[in-house]
Design a protein around this motif. Structure first.
Motif, PDB file in Angstrom:
ATOM      1  N   MET A   2       0.830  -1.199   0.000  1.00 37.48           N
ATOM      2  CA  MET A   2       0.000   0.000   0.000  1.00 37.48           C
ATOM      3  C   MET A   2       0.871   1.258   0.000  1.00 37.48           C
ATOM      4  O   MET A   2       1.744   1.419   0.834  1.00 37.48           O
ATOM      5  N   ALA A   3       0.606   2.116  -0.964  1.00 36.12           N
ATOM      6  CA  ALA A   3       1.399   3.334  -1.113  1.00 36.12           C
ATOM      7  C   ALA A   3       0.920   4.432  -0.170  1.00 36.12           C
ATOM      8  O   ALA A   3      -0.222   4.428   0.291  1.00 36.12           O
ATOM      9  N   THR A   4       1.816   5.378   0.110  1.00 32.76           N
ATOM     10  CA  THR A   4       1.436   6.567   0.887  1.00 32.76           C
ATOM     11  C   THR A   4       1.311   7.787  -0.017  1.00 32.76           C
ATOM     12  O   THR A   4       0.828   8.830   0.428  1.00 32.76           O
ATOM     13  N   LEU A   5       1.762   7.677  -1.251  1.00 32.88           N
ATOM     14  CA  LEU A   5       1.682   8.790  -2.190  1.00 32.88           C
ATOM     15  C   LEU A   5       0.238   9.248  -2.343  1.00 32.88           C
ATOM     16  O   LEU A   5      -0.666   8.429  -2.549  1.00 32.88           O
ATOM     17  N   THR A   6       0.016  10.553  -2.256  1.00 33.35           N
ATOM     18  CA  THR A   6      -1.311  11.116  -2.486  1.00 33.35           C
ATOM     19  C   THR A   6      -1.274  11.979  -3.739  1.00 33.35           C
ATOM     20  O   THR A   6      -0.431  12.864  -3.865  1.00 33.35           O
ATOM     21  N   VAL A   7      -2.161  11.680  -4.661  1.00 33.46           N
ATOM     22  CA  VAL A   7      -2.261  12.415  -5.921  1.00 33.46           C
ATOM     23  C   VAL A   7      -3.624  13.085  -5.965  1.00 33.46           C
ATOM     24  O   VAL A   7      -4.638  12.451  -5.642  1.00 33.46           O
ATOM     25  N   PRO A   8      -3.708  14.362  -6.335  1.00 35.03           N
ATOM     26  CA  PRO A   8      -4.998  15.052  -6.387  1.00 35.03           C
ATOM     27  C   PRO A   8      -5.981  14.334  -7.313  1.00 35.03           C
ATOM     28  O   PRO A   8      -5.576  13.738  -8.320  1.00 35.03           O
ATOM     29  N   SER A   9      -7.254  14.396  -6.977  1.00 38.32           N
ATOM     30  CA  SER A   9      -8.272  13.771  -7.834  1.00 38.32           C
ATOM     31  C   SER A   9      -8.321  14.444  -9.195  1.00 38.32           C
ATOM     32  O   SER A   9      -8.617  13.811 -10.208  1.00 38.32           O
ATOM     33  N   ALA A  10      -8.028  15.738  -9.222  1.00 36.09           N
ATOM     34  CA  ALA A  10      -7.972  16.475 -10.482  1.00 36.09           C
ATOM     35  C   ALA A  10      -6.557  17.027 -10.648  1.00 36.09           C
ATOM     36  O   ALA A  10      -6.196  18.048 -10.049  1.00 36.09           O
ATOM     37  N   VAL A  11      -5.752  16.338 -11.448  1.00 31.59           N
ATOM     38  CA  VAL A  11      -4.364  16.756 -11.663  1.00 31.59           C
ATOM     39  C   VAL A  11      -4.326  17.778 -12.790  1.00 31.59           C
ATOM     40  O   VAL A  11      -4.923  17.571 -13.847  1.00 31.59           O
ATOM     41  N   PRO A  12      -3.646  18.902 -12.587  1.00 33.58           N
ATOM     42  CA  PRO A  12      -3.555  19.914 -13.644  1.00 33.58           C
ATOM     43  C   PRO A  12      -2.889  19.351 -14.896  1.00 33.58           C
ATOM     44  O   PRO A  12      -2.169  18.352 -14.838  1.00 33.58           O
ATOM     45  N   PRO A  13      -3.089  19.993 -16.047  1.00 35.36           N
ATOM     46  CA  PRO A  13      -2.366  19.580 -17.260  1.00 35.36           C
ATOM     47  C   PRO A  13      -0.859  19.616 -17.027  1.00 35.36           C
ATOM     48  O   PRO A  13      -0.359  20.434 -16.247  1.00 35.36           O
ATOM     49  N   VAL A  14      -0.137  18.746 -17.720  1.00 31.19           N
ATOM     50  CA  VAL A  14       1.310  18.665 -17.553  1.00 31.19           C
ATOM     51  C   VAL A  14       1.968  20.012 -17.837  1.00 31.19           C
ATOM     52  O   VAL A  14       2.893  20.430 -17.124  1.00 31.19           O
ATOM     53  N   ALA A  15       1.490  20.709 -18.842  1.00 32.18           N
ATOM     54  CA  ALA A  15       2.071  22.005 -19.188  1.00 32.18           C
ATOM     55  C   ALA A  15       1.929  22.998 -18.039  1.00 32.18           C
ATOM     56  O   ALA A  15       2.835  23.817 -17.807  1.00 32.18           O
ATOM     57  N   ASP A  16       0.823  22.916 -17.320  1.00 27.95           N
ATOM     58  CA  ASP A  16       0.627  23.814 -16.171  1.00 27.95           C
ATOM     59  C   ASP A  16       1.609  23.484 -15.052  1.00 27.95           C
ATOM     60  O   ASP A  16       2.172  24.381 -14.421  1.00 27.95           O
ATOM     61  N   ASP A  17       1.803  22.181 -14.795  1.00 27.86           N
ATOM     62  CA  ASP A  17       2.787  21.783 -13.779  1.00 27.86           C
ATOM     63  C   ASP A  17       4.175  22.303 -14.146  1.00 27.86           C
ATOM     64  O   ASP A  17       4.918  22.816 -13.289  1.00 27.86           O
ATOM     65  N   CYS A  18       4.539  22.179 -15.407  1.00 33.50           N
ATOM     66  CA  CYS A  18       5.858  22.652 -15.853  1.00 33.50           C
ATOM     67  C   CYS A  18       5.982  24.158 -15.691  1.00 33.50           C
ATOM     68  O   CYS A  18       7.032  24.667 -15.260  1.00 33.50           O
ATOM     69  N   ASP A  19       4.916  24.876 -16.041  1.00 33.00           N
ATOM     70  CA  ASP A  19       4.927  26.333 -15.905  1.00 33.00           C
ATOM     71  C   ASP A  19       5.108  26.735 -14.446  1.00 33.00           C
ATOM     72  O   ASP A  19       5.887  27.648 -14.127  1.00 33.00           O
ATOM     73  N   GLN A  20       4.394  26.068 -13.552  1.00 31.89           N
ATOM     74  CA  GLN A  20       4.506  26.374 -12.128  1.00 31.89           C
ATOM     75  C   GLN A  20       5.896  26.040 -11.589  1.00 31.89           C
ATOM     76  O   GLN A  20       6.461  26.798 -10.790  1.00 31.89           O
ATOM     77  N   MET A  34       9.294  17.613   2.523  1.00 31.07           N
ATOM     78  CA  MET A  34       9.272  16.703   1.383  1.00 31.07           C
ATOM     79  C   MET A  34       9.010  15.265   1.834  1.00 31.07           C
ATOM     80  O   MET A  34       8.158  14.563   1.267  1.00 31.07           O
ATOM     81  N   LEU A  35       9.718  14.825   2.861  1.00 32.95           N
ATOM     82  CA  LEU A  35       9.522  13.456   3.353  1.00 32.95           C
ATOM     83  C   LEU A  35       8.119  13.260   3.891  1.00 32.95           C
ATOM     84  O   LEU A  35       7.480  12.221   3.636  1.00 32.95           O
ATOM     85  N   LEU A  36       7.613  14.229   4.640  1.00 31.49           N
ATOM     86  CA  LEU A  36       6.265  14.104   5.192  1.00 31.49           C
ATOM     87  C   LEU A  36       5.216  14.077   4.089  1.00 31.49           C
ATOM     88  O   LEU A  36       4.201  13.365   4.200  1.00 31.49           O
ATOM     89  N   ALA A  37       5.445  14.823   3.020  1.00 30.89           N
ATOM     90  CA  ALA A  37       4.514  14.787   1.894  1.00 30.89           C
ATOM     91  C   ALA A  37       4.483  13.394   1.265  1.00 30.89           C
ATOM     92  O   ALA A  37       3.413  12.860   0.935  1.00 30.89           O
ATOM     93  N   LEU A  38       5.643  12.780   1.133  1.00 29.58           N
ATOM     94  CA  LEU A  38       5.706  11.427   0.573  1.00 29.58           C
ATOM     95  C   LEU A  38       5.121  10.387   1.501  1.00 29.58           C
ATOM     96  O   LEU A  38       4.623   9.343   1.075  1.00 29.58           O
ATOM     97  N   LEU A  39       5.142  10.691   2.791  1.00 23.82           N
ATOM     98  CA  LEU A  39       4.506   9.811   3.784  1.00 23.82           C
ATOM     99  C   LEU A  39       3.001   9.983   3.820  1.00 23.82           C
ATOM    100  O   LEU A  39       2.303   9.277   4.554  1.00 23.82           O
ATOM    101  N   GLY A  40       2.491  10.933   3.033  1.00 21.40           N
ATOM    102  CA  GLY A  40       1.050  11.109   2.934  1.00 21.40           C
ATOM    103  C   GLY A  40       0.452  12.089   3.905  1.00 21.40           C
ATOM    104  O   GLY A  40      -0.775  12.197   4.013  1.00 21.40           O
ATOM    105  N   GLN A  41       1.297  12.826   4.626  1.00 21.07           N
ATOM    106  CA  GLN A  41       0.781  13.794   5.588  1.00 21.07           C
ATOM    107  C   GLN A  41       0.204  15.007   4.864  1.00 21.07           C
ATOM    108  O   GLN A  41       0.826  15.542   3.946  1.00 21.07           O
TER     109      GLN A  41
END
Length: 317
Positions: A1-19, A308-315
């Motif tokens: 079981m992973a701890t990674l949390t991904v938003p239900s609505a992920v922005p377009p890849v181009a938007d992530d790159c711009d940010q 960063m570590l806490l984010a990967l732990l799912g906090q």
């Protein structure tokens, strides 16, 4: 079981790159923005971000990261952003070049035994592509003695992955292992053959037979000298096959315990397991230490590295 949390609505890849580009530019780096994007994208999404970023800005995302951040935070972000196979190739190359029997063998054991056969094959391919050499030849060039004898076939293996078990074979090979261990022939060809060629299911059946036949786990007989790094490596192989969550829990516990933190080990386990079984590892940690892993990590790290570590732990941030 992973701890990674991904938003239900992920922005377009181009938007992530711009940010991300905006996070790197200006007078100061926006570390929080980097974490909010990269620590919440899965491997396929991170791969797409790297590709689109390079196409859009003519620069590798990893280069932009290393230009803007540093230290343990940089290492965590870089390792996490890499493809899993490429990440393992980088980790393997580090320990092969700076060979140390303890830490080096443990990293290679994790890659060889806590990944599936296809994943290990992908690591070897990624190693070829990145370093223009084979993983096997680098390990053979730097490891020595029984370590070389064990680790080269271990990382070269392509094990059968099915559930089938030969009980007669488990019985006979449990007997072989017991005889060799009793004679302290820990680097014997037969021990190495069994550990480096049998499927995970077959090995677990053999270890269970060993326990039933001789009244205790095989790892108990491999503790004759707790300071012997080769015996420690053999135990690590067995634990990675039989109880990977408890193996990784112990690595994290030892990384956090004591006067100083072993950031390399802590970063390695969290970045390599966040998309796999880090939830099980956190549960094992809580059970073993009566403290949530998130709290332990927060108590031993700080700043953007901690976040960063806490984010990967799912906090939740």
């Amino acid at each position: 079981m992973a701890t990674l949390t991904v938003p239900s609505a992920v922005p377009p890849v181009a938007d992530d790159c711009d940010q991300l580009r905006k996070a790197f530019q200006g007078w100061g780096t926006n570390e929080a923005l980097i974490i909010s994007i990269l620590a919440h994208r899965d491997a396929a999404q991170r791969r797409a971000i790297r590709r689109t970023y390079a196409d859009t800005y003519g620069e590798e995302l990893l280069r932009s990261i290393t230009d803007e951040i540093s230290g343990d935070f940089e290492r965590a972000v870089i390792l996490w952003t890499l493809d899993p196979a490429e990440r393992d190739a980088v980790l393997a190359n580090e320990v092969a070049r700076k060979w140390h029997p303890g830490s080096g063998s443990r990293v290679l054991v994790e890659i060889a035994c806590a990944r599936g056969p296809a994943q290990l094959f992908a690591v070897r391919q990624a190693y070829h592509e990145r370093f223009k050499r084979s993983l096997e030849e680098d390990v053979a060039a730097h490891a020595t003695g029984d370590f070389r004898k064990l680790l080269v076939p271990l990382i070269s293996a392509y094990r059968y992955e099915g559930p089938e078990v030969n009980t007669k074979l488990a019985h006979s090979e449990a007997k072989i292992l017991h005889e060799k261990i009793q004679h302290k022939a820990y680097g014997d060809d037969e021990i190495i053959r069994i550990l480096t060629t049998r499927s995970k299911a077959q090995l677990i059946a053999t270890f269970n037979r060993y326990n039933d036949e001789y009244g205790h786990p095989i790892n108990k007989d491999l503790k004759a000298d707790p300071k012997d790094e080769f015996l420690s490596t053999l135990r690590a192989i067995i634990r990675c096959f039989c109880c990977p969550d408890r193996y990784f829990e112990k690595v994290i516990r030892l990384a956090i315990a004591g006067m100083g933190t072993d950031e390399n080990s802590l970063t390695r386990i969290i970045t390599t397991r966040a998309e796999v079984d880090l939830k099980l590892i956190t549960e094992a940690y809580q059970k073993r230490n009566s403290v949530p892993l998130e709290r332990a990590v927060a108590g031993d790290t700080s700043g953007d590295y901690e976040r960063m570590l806490l984010a990967l732990l799912g906090q939740e941030q």
